[in-house]
Design an enzyme around this catalytic site. Sequence first.
Site, PDB file in Angstrom:
ATOM      1  N   LYS A 165       0.799  -1.240   0.000  1.00  0.00           N
ATOM      2  CA  LYS A 165       0.000   0.000   0.000  1.00  0.00           C
ATOM      3  C   LYS A 165       0.830   1.288   0.000  1.00  0.00           C
ATOM      4  CE  LYS A 165      -2.201  -1.673   3.659  1.00  0.00           C
ATOM      5  NZ  LYS A 165      -3.151  -1.917   4.772  1.00  0.00           N
ATOM      6  N   ASP A 200      -5.951  -5.147  10.709  1.00  0.00           N
ATOM      7  CA  ASP A 200      -7.312  -4.591  10.693  1.00  0.00           C
ATOM      8  C   ASP A 200      -8.392  -5.659  10.500  1.00  0.00           C
ATOM      9  OD1 ASP A 200      -6.452  -5.026   8.104  1.00  0.00           O
ATOM     10  OD2 ASP A 200      -6.936  -3.022   7.364  1.00  0.00           O
TER      11      ASP A 200
HETATM   12 MG    MG Z   1      -7.869   0.852   8.125  1.00  0.00          MG
END
Ligand code: MG
Length: 463
Positions: A165, A200
């Site tokens: 990312k 997450d």
């Molecule tokens: Mg997040």
Amino acid sequence: SGKWARAMAVLREFEEKCSTPIGKLKQVADAMTVEMHAGLASEGGSKLKMLISYVDNLPTGDEKGLFYALDLGGTNFRVLRVQLGGKSGRVVKQEFDEVSIPPHLMIGSSEALFDFIAAALAKFVAEEGEGFHPAPGRQRELGFTFSFPVRQLSISSGTLIKWTKGFNIQDTVGQDVVAELTRAMERIGLDMRVAALVNDTIGTLAGGRYTNQDVVAAVILGTGTNAAYVERAHAIPKWHGLLPKSGEMVINMEWGNFRSSHLPLTEYDQGLDVESLNPGEQIFEKMISGMYLGDIVRRVLCKMAEEAEFFGDTVPPKLKVPFILRTPDMSAMHHDTSPDLKVVASKLKDILEISNTSLKTRKTIVELCDIVATRGARLSAAGILGILKKLGRDTVKDGEKQKSVIALDGGLYEHYTKFRSSMEKTLKELLGEEVAASILIEHSNDGSGIGAALLAASHSQYL
Ligand code: MG
Ligand code: ADP
């Protein structure tokens, strides 16, 4: 005119290559299930890492006390504190703060990144006030949500496998990220213990389970994409540790790295991949998630400009700038309902410095956004079907009324309405009416932060 026809030919060819008929999606789902088995069988057995999280118990509701969480996973990071009141009190009070990560820190040194994080956390802790009750004489405890692939060593330690990312900090790779954070906290004199390291998806799974006992999996659709689910421990051949009492283990799939010959990859996806920070990796993520969708649209527009003068006789220079068109802007164009598509016009002008487009041109751009978003949404649904198949929950057994809930979170899912509805509709279509009635998708709004705090509570040193 000939130019318009050429531009449409580029678009139609792209559309065709992106197509995801149900039959193809079922092949993708089957491939996902096969890779899940392979990743559980042996370390390195699949592109799907199927990481063992060391979370073998999900929140029960009994968790009590003040806990912190820190969520690092994209462009922002969040700090959070919750006062948990046990079964009756639940979440008594919570507060959070969000800080964006300066881009230079995403590609700088490990120490600089963790110092920045620890400083923001220290500032937040210093603001702790009314309604939060640290236990006297005890160290504060933290759940650390770190949403990059980590090889866990225990519930509270793990080494970074690789960045994704848009992060790229070589000296963190291979290091224990909890140790990195702990050292940074010590450097500024913040007395806090990391009780749980999760990502997450696991946080969202834990947060989802806290509010709904039927939650079996969690999926994140945000800057990146990933999924986690509850596996039976004896179905994990590569796990050589003791079987947990619960008989269960949460698996972090790292499904962003999934790839299969059944994925509808185009030349634009290949171009994006080759020019990315992590070529050859995270192929599923690059077709689905918020970091990339806008750039796929830009790449197709660029081709239309180059090959067919879609924006006039020169190629608008901004169109050549990678990642200049962000997914939220793509989404805004896609949702433009004004008769003259004025949102599209203003995005083109403000971001790409393209003015004086015809309505026909703007309509074509909306269509392109639809093609890219729909493909991503339908592939996400296929991924979820893959998990349900692995769990044996893609069929209804006679007389069984068992519900399965998937907790969903992430900015893409939350804000990109057309993406979300396409994904939900496709999942129903894949499951068929009868099974679809037993599968629920639930938005777990920031479940990840609360989830990490809950896991810190259940792994407290004071239990
Ligand atoms: Mg997040
Ligand atoms: P992260 O994944 O970085 O932890 P989020 O879950 O908040 O953070 O997701 C942020 C991502 O969601 C952004 O990078 C963007 O791609 C996407 N996003 C945010 N807002 C929108 C929007 N309005 N439309 C489409 N995508 C959005």
